[in-house]
Design an enzyme around this catalytic site. Structure first.
Site, PDB file in Angstrom:
ATOM      1  N   SER A 168       0.821  -1.213   0.000  1.00 35.90           N
ATOM      2  CA  SER A 168       0.000   0.000   0.000  1.00 35.90           C
ATOM      3  C   SER A 168       0.854   1.262   0.000  1.00 35.90           C
ATOM      4  O   SER A 168       0.371   2.350  -0.326  1.00 35.90           O
ATOM      5  CB  SER A 168      -0.908   0.014   1.233  1.00 35.90           C
ATOM      6  N   LYS A 169       2.123   1.133   0.362  1.00 37.76           N
ATOM      7  CA  LYS A 169       2.987   2.306   0.472  1.00 37.76           C
ATOM      8  C   LYS A 169       3.317   2.925  -0.886  1.00 37.76           C
ATOM      9  O   LYS A 169       3.787   4.072  -0.940  1.00 37.76           O
ATOM     10  CB  LYS A 169       4.271   1.939   1.223  1.00 37.76           C
ATOM     11  N   ASP A 170       3.085   2.195  -1.973  1.00 34.98           N
ATOM     12  CA  ASP A 170       3.256   2.804  -3.295  1.00 34.98           C
ATOM     13  C   ASP A 170       2.409   4.066  -3.420  1.00 34.98           C
ATOM     14  O   ASP A 170       2.820   5.049  -4.036  1.00 34.98           O
ATOM     15  CB  ASP A 170       2.814   1.827  -4.395  1.00 34.98           C
ATOM     16  N   ALA A 183       4.024   7.027  -1.465  1.00 33.64           N
ATOM     17  CA  ALA A 183       5.308   7.428  -2.050  1.00 33.64           C
ATOM     18  C   ALA A 183       5.084   8.283  -3.290  1.00 33.64           C
ATOM     19  O   ALA A 183       5.675   9.363  -3.438  1.00 33.64           O
ATOM     20  CB  ALA A 183       6.137   6.195  -2.397  1.00 33.64           C
ATOM     21  N   THR A 198       7.610   1.339   2.766  1.00 30.46           N
ATOM     22  CA  THR A 198       7.644   2.707   2.249  1.00 30.46           C
ATOM     23  C   THR A 198       8.966   2.966   1.542  1.00 30.46           C
ATOM     24  O   THR A 198       9.008   3.602   0.484  1.00 30.46           O
ATOM     25  CB  THR A 198       7.445   3.729   3.382  1.00 30.46           C
TER      26      THR A 198
END
Length: 345
Positions: A47-49, A52, A79
């Site tokens: 989910s950190k895409d 970022a 992340t």
């Protein structure tokens, strides 16, 4: 972009629009319909895409990030991987301060993506000069032409999920979602999704998942930071030893805590029942579902969405390693792993 909808200019165009997948076997004896938002379908496998890309592009729009600059961040791994991926495409240098609690798999992946990695001790206070928070700040001060993402205290962390993940879930459930269950670390994911969903329907119940050894659940209930709650735990990307401003505690209805051991076993169970190879934090989220069900949280008519944040491949040396599980004391008479490999001589 190419007119063919399945041809993309670069990997960043694949971020978001992740599937909602119904859980069947692991929830067979539970009330309600359960769906997993499987964030491993992002190109960076987490989910950190989303954050970022959003934070970096916003920095570009504001003119504080220029070609050739360096991006610095604190991360438990995911992340950092996403920032390194975006940095490659956009031409930035990447420096990451990583918690030693991060799996060797994650650290190796960060190095493979061209990032310079500083591994910092996990079990020190946030204001300790060796903590990954303080190391990142120091590196930012020492590095000319750098920006510090600072996901724990960055409103854009929330905005990324308010703009993307929340609307996706609302549309995918046709507005019928009754509960959201999500782990809380920086708090950006759960806060952003909750903000959007509650604007559509204030009755949607949002439940945060915290770890034993973390301060979030008690802070939510009392608004007091209690450092006596803090002790070492193993789950990555979940819980905190500080209070992130990227967490909107008012948008979360309640928290539930899960253990390292049960979360590890539940991650394995998801893989073996649903065919979804999920990470440690996904196991924690599913373990919370189990506990909530036992507490009578759900009704047969409910539609529950759980966030599975990342992919199991990042935990091969941890929850999917029998040796690691044995070393943690996670195998006992009730949870002995079956022998599934035989060597033919």
């Amino acid at each position: 972009m190419n007119k063919n909808k399945n041809v993309f200019d670069n990997v960043l165009q694949l971020i978001g629009s992740t599937p909602l997948i119904k859980l069947n076997r692991i929830t067979a004896n539970m009330d309600g319909d359960f769906y997993a938002k499987v964030e491993a379908f992002n190109p960076g496998h987490s989910s950190k895409d989303r954050i970022a890309l959003h934070i970096i592009e916003e920095a570009e729009r504001q003119g504080i990030l220029n070609p050739g600059d360096t991006i610095i961040e604190t991360t438990s791994g995911n992340t950092g991987f996403s920032i390194a991926m975006v940095s490659i495409i956009k031409g930035y240098e990447c420096i990451l301060a990583v918690s030693s609690k991060s799996s060797p798999d994650k650290i190796d992946m960060l190095k493979s993506m061209g990032a310079k990695v500083y591994v910092c001790p996990a079990n020190v206070k946030a204001d300790d000069s060796r903590s990954y928070y303080q190391v990142a700040k120091r590196l930012h001060e020492e590095t000319k032409g750098s920006i510090y993402i600072n996901q724990y205290f960055n409103q854009l962390n929330i905005d990324a999920h308010y703009n993307t993940t929340g609307p996706e879930i609302w549309e995918q459930t046709e507005g019928q979602i009754t509960h959201l269950v999500a782990c809380s670390g920086t708090g950006g994911t759960i806060s952003g999704i909750s903000k959007y969903l509650k604007e559509q329907n204030p009755d949607v119940k949002v439940i945060g998942v915290d770890a034993f050894g973390s301060v979030l659940k008690k802070y939510h209930e009392t608004r007091e930071f209690d450092d006596k709650e803090i002790y070492p735990y193993r789950i990555e990307g979940l819980g905190k030893n500080l209070i992130p401003t990227a967490t909107d505690f008012d948008s979360i209805d309640k928290f539930i805590k899960v253990t390292d051991e049960e979360s590890a076993h539940t991650a394995r169970e998801v893989s073996n029942t649903e065919g979804l190879f999920v990470g440690y934090t996904s196991g924690a989220a599913m373990q919370a579902i189990k506990q909530l069900n036992e507490l009578g949280e759900f009704k047969p008519s409910d539609k529950i969405v759980v966030i599975f944040p990342d992919h199991g491949s990042r935990y091969m040396s941890k929850v999917y390693s029998d040796k690691w599980m044995e070393d943690q004391g996670f195998f006992d008479s009730k949870t002995v792993t079956p022998v599934t490999i035989e060597y033919v001589k």
